[in-house]
Enzyme design. Structure first.
Site, PDB file in Angstrom:
ATOM      1  CG  HIS A 198      -0.641   0.157   2.613  1.00 46.19           C
ATOM      2  ND1 HIS A 198       0.023  -0.730   3.345  1.00 46.19           N
ATOM      3  CD2 HIS A 198      -0.566   1.341   3.106  1.00 46.19           C
ATOM      4  CE1 HIS A 198       0.453   0.148   4.598  1.00 46.19           C
ATOM      5  NE2 HIS A 198       0.016   1.154   4.375  1.00 46.19           N
ATOM      6  CG  HIS A 260       5.280  -0.934   3.503  1.00 47.08           C
ATOM      7  ND1 HIS A 260       4.323  -1.446   2.684  1.00 47.08           N
ATOM      8  CD2 HIS A 260       4.643  -1.260   4.746  1.00 47.08           C
ATOM      9  CE1 HIS A 260       3.499  -2.031   3.188  1.00 47.08           C
ATOM     10  NE2 HIS A 260       3.427  -1.789   4.607  1.00 47.08           N
TER      11      HIS A 260
HETATM   12  C1  BG6 Z   1       1.555  -2.459   7.538  1.00 45.01           C
HETATM   13  C2  BG6 Z   1       2.177  -2.985   8.919  1.00 45.01           C
HETATM   14  O1  BG6 Z   1       1.762  -3.035   6.308  1.00 45.01           O
HETATM   15  O2  BG6 Z   1       1.695  -0.754   7.559  1.00 45.01           O
HETATM   16  C3  BG6 Z   1       1.730  -2.099   9.835  1.00 45.01           C
HETATM   17  O3  BG6 Z   1       1.898  -4.472   8.630  1.00 45.01           O
HETATM   18  C4  BG6 Z   1       1.983  -0.581   9.629  1.00 45.01           C
HETATM   19  O4  BG6 Z   1       2.545  -2.926  10.964  1.00 45.01           O
HETATM   20  C5  BG6 Z   1       1.364  -0.319   8.465  1.00 45.01           C
HETATM   21  O5  BG6 Z   1       1.501  -0.146  11.196  1.00 45.01           O
HETATM   22  C6  BG6 Z   1       1.713   1.129   8.380  1.00 45.01           C
HETATM   23  O6  BG6 Z   1       0.922   1.770   7.431  1.00 45.01           O
HETATM   24  P1  BG6 Z   1       0.519   3.261   7.369  1.00 45.01           P
HETATM   25  O7  BG6 Z   1      -0.063   3.530   6.109  1.00 45.01           O
HETATM   26  O8  BG6 Z   1      -0.264   3.416   8.658  1.00 45.01           O
HETATM   27  O9  BG6 Z   1       1.830   3.900   7.303  1.00 45.01           O
END
Ligand code: BG6
Length: 513
Positions: A198, A260
């Site tokens: 994402h 990520h």
């Molecule tokens: C997820 C992780 O993929 O991304 C989580 O599994 C994390 O641990 C999250 O909190 C963070 O996403 P964002 O969009 O809130 O930065």
């Protein structure tokens, strides 16, 4: 069947979703209620979903369609970000919500799903188009894919498209990611598989492409001759939030860095694609990920740091340490903080350190990318009376802020008003919110529309997944065989001292974002 991939709007202006069904496996889970359904509702609110749009939830819990709708209504009300809940929009949207319960290892479950999809196809004229979304516990992924294949659901009799979205994690390490891939490919061809990360859907991460490849002034500086180092930070102030059992198995390196953070790194460092088109963009990202220097086991101690938060009192609130969280081993060796320095073995970046860090319960929630440029080669002002002093050493920094505020700032030195030639760092700021005066779509909104319209540009491909596993495997292997003295940082701080020491050994320091 291969997707026809008819996206006539490669720059994704007003991409229209055609009638189709979305099947969510894991419909009782956290992601469905926090992200997926609120994002879909928001798309409906903005009239970006067609009338014939249906969602079929699946999980083991018995529920009627009506109960599922009520549950989803409560989630949307709770987790919808920045927009009003509109009863009329909800009424129309919820008519398309259906539910099929069943055990994922039971072939009967897929048969019931096939029947439901048949009904939907006839009633809502979806033309057999279906997106399957894997949001269950990862240990069920293979069973679902097998079940779909067993019921022939990967193909539409009506000639529609069938696609599969796979949530991270894609495996637990390199070998298991290959096994998962093998199982998926037995049923779905690669062009129908959408591995979601994402972070790639976040506006500012996408804007990096616009910033780098839409402007003429930055790209000439974007290399080892001008860039001294890069820091990528993804700090969270929250802890594991009820996901202790998952996190105990994963840890920060697997949870954030392998996917990520390395995707962000690839977006910062990749070569310009010839076209803004899925294959071209993904080829460049993949090439970059493959160029990450794979550390030897001996290099790990100098290039990677692992941390775990302990209990603390933050702002008058007693917070448990990681080892006290539910589902976590009281002697846990799992990291809630990971930092690593990566090098890229190519002409553009040879010798430039990319420092990457991510952690839970850090001082604040912030994700940003800081490009530090080389200092001016000669200090013109330092000899003057009342002269520049230490600030002349402050390097030019380009900061790309991913969240919570989204924007870009460029830090440079300026003369301080008054006599003498005293320099001080100042910054030129661009802020998304105030410049565009409109809300940015969330990452899940963007990525769901992309998958529903057959655009995989912002999705990960298996070669990318493998390359990023390859980059972290030595660290996982060495950490797996080392005993750490945990906890080693207090909640509400910037992580373990060892992380600062790692950068200090290079004469560098982490920025305080
Ligand atoms: C997820 C992780 O993929 O991304 C989580 O599994 C994390 O641990 C999250 O909190 C963070 O996403 P964002 O969009 O809130 O930065």
């Amino acid at each position: 069947m291969a997707s026809s991939n008819p996206f006539s709007d490669p720059l994704r202006f007003e991409r229209q979703v055609r009638p189709c069904a979305l099947v969510i496996f894991g419909a009782n889970g956290d992601l469905t209620k926090r992200k997926l359904v609120p994002s879909l509702y928001r798309l409906a609110f903005e009239r970006r979903l067609p009338t014939g749009f249906a969602i079929v939830g699946n999980s083991r819990t018995e529920m009627s369609d009506e109960e599922f709708r009520e549950k989803m209504r409560a989630s949307v009300r709770q987790f919808l970000e920045e927009s009003p809940f509109d009863e009329d929009v909800w009424r129309d949207f919820s008519r398309g919500l259906h539910y099929v319960s069943g055990d994922l290892r039971d072939p009967g479950c897929y048969q019931r799903l096939a029947d439901k999809l048949g009904e939907i196809e006839r009633a809502q004229l979806t033309g057999g188009n279906v997106l399957f979304y894997l949001s269950t516990q990862p240990s069920h992924y293979e069973a679902v894919v097998e079940g779909l294949g067993g019921a022939g659901l990967q193909r539409s009799q009506a000639g529609g498209w069938r696609r599969l979205v796979v949530e991270k994690p894609f495996g637990h390490d390199l070998d298991s990611s290959r096994l998962l891939d093998h199982a998926v490919h037995k049923v779905f061809p690669e062009e129908d598989v959408y591995r979601i990360d994402h972070y790639l859907g976040k506006e500012t991460v996408q804007n990096l492409l616009a910033f780098r490849f839409g402007n003429g002034i930055f790209e000439p500086l974007w290399n080892r001759r001008y860039v001294n180092s890069v820091q990528i930070t993804a700090a969270e102030s929250i802890g594991v939030e009820g996901r202790g059992a998952y996190y105990e198995e994963a840890g920060a390196l697997r949870d954030m860095i392998q996917n990520h953070m390395l995707q962000i790194l690839a977006t910062v460092a990749m070569e310009p694609p010839a076209l803004f088109e899925a294959a071209a963009v993904r080829d460049e990202r993949a090439k970059l990920l493959r160029s990450i220097h794979v550390m030897s086991h001996d290099e790990v101690a100098a290039h990677a740091v692992k941390g775990q938060y302990g209990p603390a009192n933050v702002g008058g609130r007693a917070l448990p340490g990681f080892r006290q969280e539910e589902g976590v081993n009281p002697q846990s060796q799992t990291e809630t903080y990971a930092a690593a320095t990566f090098f890229i073995d190519n002409w553009r970046w040879a010798g430039v350190p990319f420092h990457v860090r991510s952690g839970k319960r850090l001082a604040k929630r912030v994700t940003d990318i800081a490009i530090q440029f080389n200092a001016a080669p000669h200090r013109v002002f330092s000899g003057l009376p009342g002269g520049a002093g230490m600030s002349e050493l402050a390097p030019n920094l380009l900061i790309l802020r991913v969240q919570p505020e989204e924007g870009i700032s460029l830090r440079f030195l300026s003369k301080q008003p008054g006599s003498g030639m005293k320099l001080r760092p100042v910054s030129m700021d661009f802020n998304y919110g105030s410049s565009f005066g409109m809300r940015s779509p969330t990452a899940y909104e963007t990525l769901l529309v992309d998958a529903l319209t057959g655009d995989a540009t912002l999705y990960s491909r298996q070669d990318m997944v493998e390359a990023s596993w390859q980059a972290v495997m030595p660290v996982l292997e060495v950490w797996g065989n080392t005993k750490f003295d945990f906890p080693n940082y207090a909640s509400g701080t910037w992580g373990p001292a060892a992380s600062d020491e790692m950068l200090a050994r290079r004469g560098q320091a982490w920025r305080v974002p």
